[in-house]
Design a protein around this motif. Sequence first.
Motif, short mmCIF file in Angstrom:
data_model
loop_
_atom_site.label_atom_id
_atom_site.label_comp_id
_atom_site.label_asym_id
_atom_site.label_seq_id
_atom_site.Cartn_x
_atom_site.Cartn_y
_atom_site.Cartn_z
N VAL A 160 -4.74 -6.90 3.95
CA VAL A 160 -4.85 -6.69 5.40
C VAL A 160 -5.73 -7.74 6.08
CG1 VAL A 160 -5.69 -5.09 7.18
CG2 VAL A 160 -4.29 -4.24 5.29
N MET A 218 -2.43 2.02 7.25
CA MET A 218 -3.48 2.02 6.25
C MET A 218 -4.19 3.37 6.23
SD MET A 218 -6.90 -0.34 5.93
CE MET A 218 -8.20 0.16 4.78
N LYS A 265 -13.49 0.35 3.16
CA LYS A 265 -12.23 0.67 3.83
C LYS A 265 -12.37 0.56 5.35
CE LYS A 265 -9.69 3.50 0.51
NZ LYS A 265 -10.34 3.01 -0.69
N TYR A 325 -14.38 -5.99 0.09
CA TYR A 325 -13.57 -4.93 -0.53
C TYR A 325 -13.31 -5.26 -2.00
CZ TYR A 325 -10.33 -1.03 -0.69
OH TYR A 325 -9.73 0.16 -1.00
N GLN A 363 -4.21 -0.52 -3.75
CA GLN A 363 -5.43 -1.20 -3.32
C GLN A 363 -5.16 -2.65 -2.94
OE1 GLN A 363 -8.45 0.22 -3.06
NE2 GLN A 363 -8.01 2.19 -4.00
N TYR A 367 -4.44 -2.93 0.68
CA TYR A 367 -5.62 -2.96 1.54
C TYR A 367 -6.26 -4.34 1.54
CZ TYR A 367 -5.18 2.08 0.61
OH TYR A 367 -4.70 3.36 0.47
N THR A 391 -12.00 -9.00 3.01
CA THR A 391 -11.30 -8.96 1.72
C THR A 391 -12.29 -9.16 0.57
OG1 THR A 391 -9.11 -9.64 2.49
CG2 THR A 391 -9.70 -10.26 0.25
N MET A 437 0.82 -1.21 0.00
CA MET A 437 0.00 0.00 0.00
C MET A 437 0.86 1.27 0.00
SD MET A 437 -1.53 0.17 3.90
CE MET A 437 -2.12 -1.53 3.96
N VAL A 472 -4.49 5.91 3.06
CA VAL A 472 -5.78 6.36 2.54
C VAL A 472 -5.78 7.87 2.37
CG1 VAL A 472 -8.23 6.60 3.08
CG2 VAL A 472 -7.10 4.39 3.39
N VAL A 523 -12.18 -3.12 6.31
CA VAL A 523 -10.80 -3.61 6.28
C VAL A 523 -10.02 -3.07 7.48
CG1 VAL A 523 -8.63 -3.51 4.99
CG2 VAL A 523 -10.78 -3.97 3.79
N PHE A 524 -10.20 -1.79 7.77
CA PHE A 524 -9.53 -1.16 8.91
C PHE A 524 -9.91 -1.87 10.21
CE2 PHE A 524 -9.25 2.00 12.29
CZ PHE A 524 -8.01 2.58 12.06
#
Length: 511
Positions: free
Chosen positions: A338, A440, A421, A357, A332, A335, A354, A303, A444, A424-425
Motif C-alpha cells: 500500500v 484494507m 497498520k 511495517y 500481509q 498491506y 512500508t 490482501m 484487517v 499504512v492506512f
Amino acid sequence: MTAPTVLAADTATLVQSVDWLAIAPVVVPAAVALLVLVADLFVPEARKPLLGWISVAGLAVATAALLPLRAGNRTTFCLTGDPTACSYTADHFALVIQFLVLAGALVTALLSLTAVREGRIPAGEYWFLLLSSAAGAALLPAARDLATLIVALEVASLPAFALVGMRRGDRLSSEAALKFFLSSVTATAVSLMGVSFVYGATGSLHLSQVADRLEDVPGQLDNLAMAGVALTLVGFAFKTAAVPFHFWVPDTYVGAPLPVAGYLSVIGKAVGFTGLVLVTVIAFPAYSDVWGPALAVLAALTMTLGNAAALRQSPDRPNSAVRLLAWSSVGQAGYLLVPIAAAAYSDRDQIGSTVAYALMYATVNLGAFSVAALVARTKPLNRISDYRGLYAERPLAALSMAFFLLCLAGLPPGIIGLFAKVVVFRSAVDAGLGWLAVLMAFNVVVALYYYLRWTALLFRPAREGAAEGAVHTKTPPPVKAAIALTAVTALVLSGAPQLVLRFASGTLFPQ
C-alpha cells in the motif's frame, strides 16, 4: 617527461578506492560462507555443529557492522565521470533493511542449529547456502544500478531454492523446491527483459541516471520504456508473493524446513519489497502513472485473496499451521504494498510506512515460526489443532505465540501491530487512495477471525487422551533463544513503538 606524467595521472583517476566499512555487512556473511564451505571438508562429522555456531557468529558480526554506518550516506563503486552515480550506497534506507535482513537471518540460524543436527540436512551445504542468501539479501537494499539489483536478487534467491529442498529423501521438499525454482526463474527472465528495455531507452543502468533520462525519453522510445518499467516490476512482485505471483507460497513453505519457511516469509519478502521500492521510487518516478495504479491493484488483490485463503484453512488438516502462516504472509504482503503504491500519488517519504511495517512483521512472523518449530518437534503434522492446550504444556511458548498472533492481527497488547497498520492506512488516505484504505480496513477485520481462532485454541483444554499421549521434550537452547529474542523485541516495540514508527515520519533517502 610530460606525456608519461599525464598518462599516470589519467590512470590514477580510473582506480577507485573501495569503502570496505560500507560494504562490511555484505562481505562478512559472504566471507564466512566461504570459510564454512572449506571447513566442512576437514571438520569430522561429530564436530559439524561447530559450523552452525560459526555461521551464527558471522551473522552477529555482520549485524554489528551496521553500527559504525548509522550516520548513513556512504557510497562506493561510483562512476569516474559522474561521482553521483554509484552502484553501492549505504544510506538510511539501506541500513534499516540490512538490519532487518541480517537480524532475521540470525534468528533463522538459531532455529536451524537444532533442525540441521536432528534432520536429514547436510550441515556444510546448508550453512553455506543460508549465508550466501543472506549476503545477497543484504546487498540488494544498497544496490543503486539495475545490474547489481538483479545480481543481488539472484544471489539471495538461488541458494533459497536449494535450502527448500535440503531434506534428503523428502518428496514434498523436492517438489516444493522445483516449483519455487521454475516460477522464480520465469519471473527473473521477464525482469531481465524489462531491464534490457529500460537500458535501450535510457542508455544507463544506474538508477539516478535512469530516473533523469526517463523524464525526457524520445517519443519513439516511450512505449519501449513503458514496457521495460512494467516488466522489471514482475520479478520483484514475485518475491513479495503479490497476487497473481503468489501460487508458489503455500506448497513451498510446507515443503521447506520450518526455519527456511520463516526465512522466506521475512527475508524473501524484504528482498522483493526493497527491489520494488528502488526501481519505482528512485529509478522510475517519471512513470508513476504506470506503476502506481498497478501496485494499488496488486495490493488490493493480494490482501483480499491472502486473507480469504487463510480463512479456509481447516484446523485438522496436516500442515494447516504452516499453510495459514503462508496465506497470512500473502495477506500481509498486500498491506506492505500500500505505501509503495501511495508513493506514486504523493511523495516518496511514504516508503517509510512500508519499512516500519516490515520491521514489525519480520519480528513477530519469525517469532511465530519459532514457536511452530518448537511444536513441530513433538507434533510433526503441524496442524492448527495441535496447538490446543499449548498453554498447559508450555506456558511461555503459548503466551509468546498469542502475542505474535495479536501483533499480526493488530490488537492490543500487540500495540506495534496496531500502530503499524494505522501508519499504512494513513499513507493510503494521504495519497487519496480512499478505496484502498477501505478495502484494507475490511481485510484487517476479516483477518481477526483466523488469528483470534488460533489464539483462543492455545488456551483451551487439550482433548481427552491427548495429554496422556503427549511426548514432552526439553526445548533446545537455540530454539528457546530464538523465541525469547523475537518475543522480547516485540514487547519492546509495543512499549516503545516510536523505535519503528519514526521511520514512517521521516525521509530514508538522501535529498
